[in-house]
Write an enzyme that holds these catalytic residues in place. Sequence first.
Site: not given
Length: 323
Positions: A137, A140-141
């Site tokens: 992701c 997300c990261d």
Amino acid sequence: MATEHTVKVLIIGGGPAGYTAAIYAARANLQPILIEGMQPGGQLTITTDVENYPGFANAVQGPWLMDQMREQAVHVGTRVVSDLVVAIDFSRRPFRAVCDGGDVYLAETVIIATGAQARWLDVPGEETYRGLGVSACATCDGFFFRGKHVAVIGGGNTAVEEAIYLTNHAAKVTLIHRRDSLRAERILQDRLFRNPKVDVIWNSAVVSLEGQESPPKVTSITLRDTVTGAVREQPIEGVFVAIGHTPVTELFVGQIALDSDGYIVTKPDSTETNISGVFAAGDVKDKIFRQAVTAAGMGCMAALEAEKFIAAHGSHEASQAAE
Ligand code: NDP
């Protein structure tokens, strides 16, 4: 304390399919309960810009869009429950769903909208370094890879979007694809190729991921040229896997008809499964379109079909009272 609930429409899954089914079922006065699971909002909560959901002239944020759908479902009368269905029995009506928190739901109809999850490469090192430089992701990261050199694996829309997104953080993004052409939409490909921070390694399959022990993190990726067979190691500071999805259907194995890829099978022009009164909508039954708008459309269909089913079969309580 664990409680037993009786419900006309139980919706499992809180993504576009589930929330849309809830909006329609609630507006049909069926007082639906929606169990939203571990990732409320579904896959759209891990995307950023959404440009293709109709109704918004400018891009909207995925998490915001899902918050709006959830609020709309609640506003029209859905009870949204933060829990996880851990067991289900479709062998008799009312269907019985048991949640992680112990609550039991006895449902006249069930709409399955559990979606799909990111797939992993399943190569040595991937699991070892998951969360230590290996992610599925980017939104997300990506933040953790500021100024670094990262790789994105895959050739679909997700891979290309993630690669473009990562250029906001990383110094360099290398897209690695196993063939010599991408399956992503042309408009995304054009954006990718125009981006000076991006390069592409074609015809390359990932053999393994390597890393260091202290501090533990991924440091390189080993690739095999799918044309020449040559193997080489590429130093890398982060790896984003974007190779598609698997439907979330483990709960239903042995209970409901699934195809060879694990997707729920529904009747033609319908969301009804092989179990009368059980419907499936969204990515859990759709491996072709997989769009938020198609999932939402199927959620609507499922709610309309559940409503029709209840009208035709009567509620379990009513039929018991008549016995
Ligand atoms: P896709 O199935 O479209 O693409 C998966 C990619 O990963 C393919 O390029 C495939 O290669 C590659 N791949 C699969 N398995 C492996 C493996 N083991 N090793 C290496 N590469 C592998 O998945 P996406 O997640 O990209 O997209 C899913 C759906 O969602 C699509 O319909 C897409 O259009 C849609 N989507 C739409 C978006 C938008 O409209 N903005 C954004 C994101 C997704 P190969 O090409 O060789 O098969």
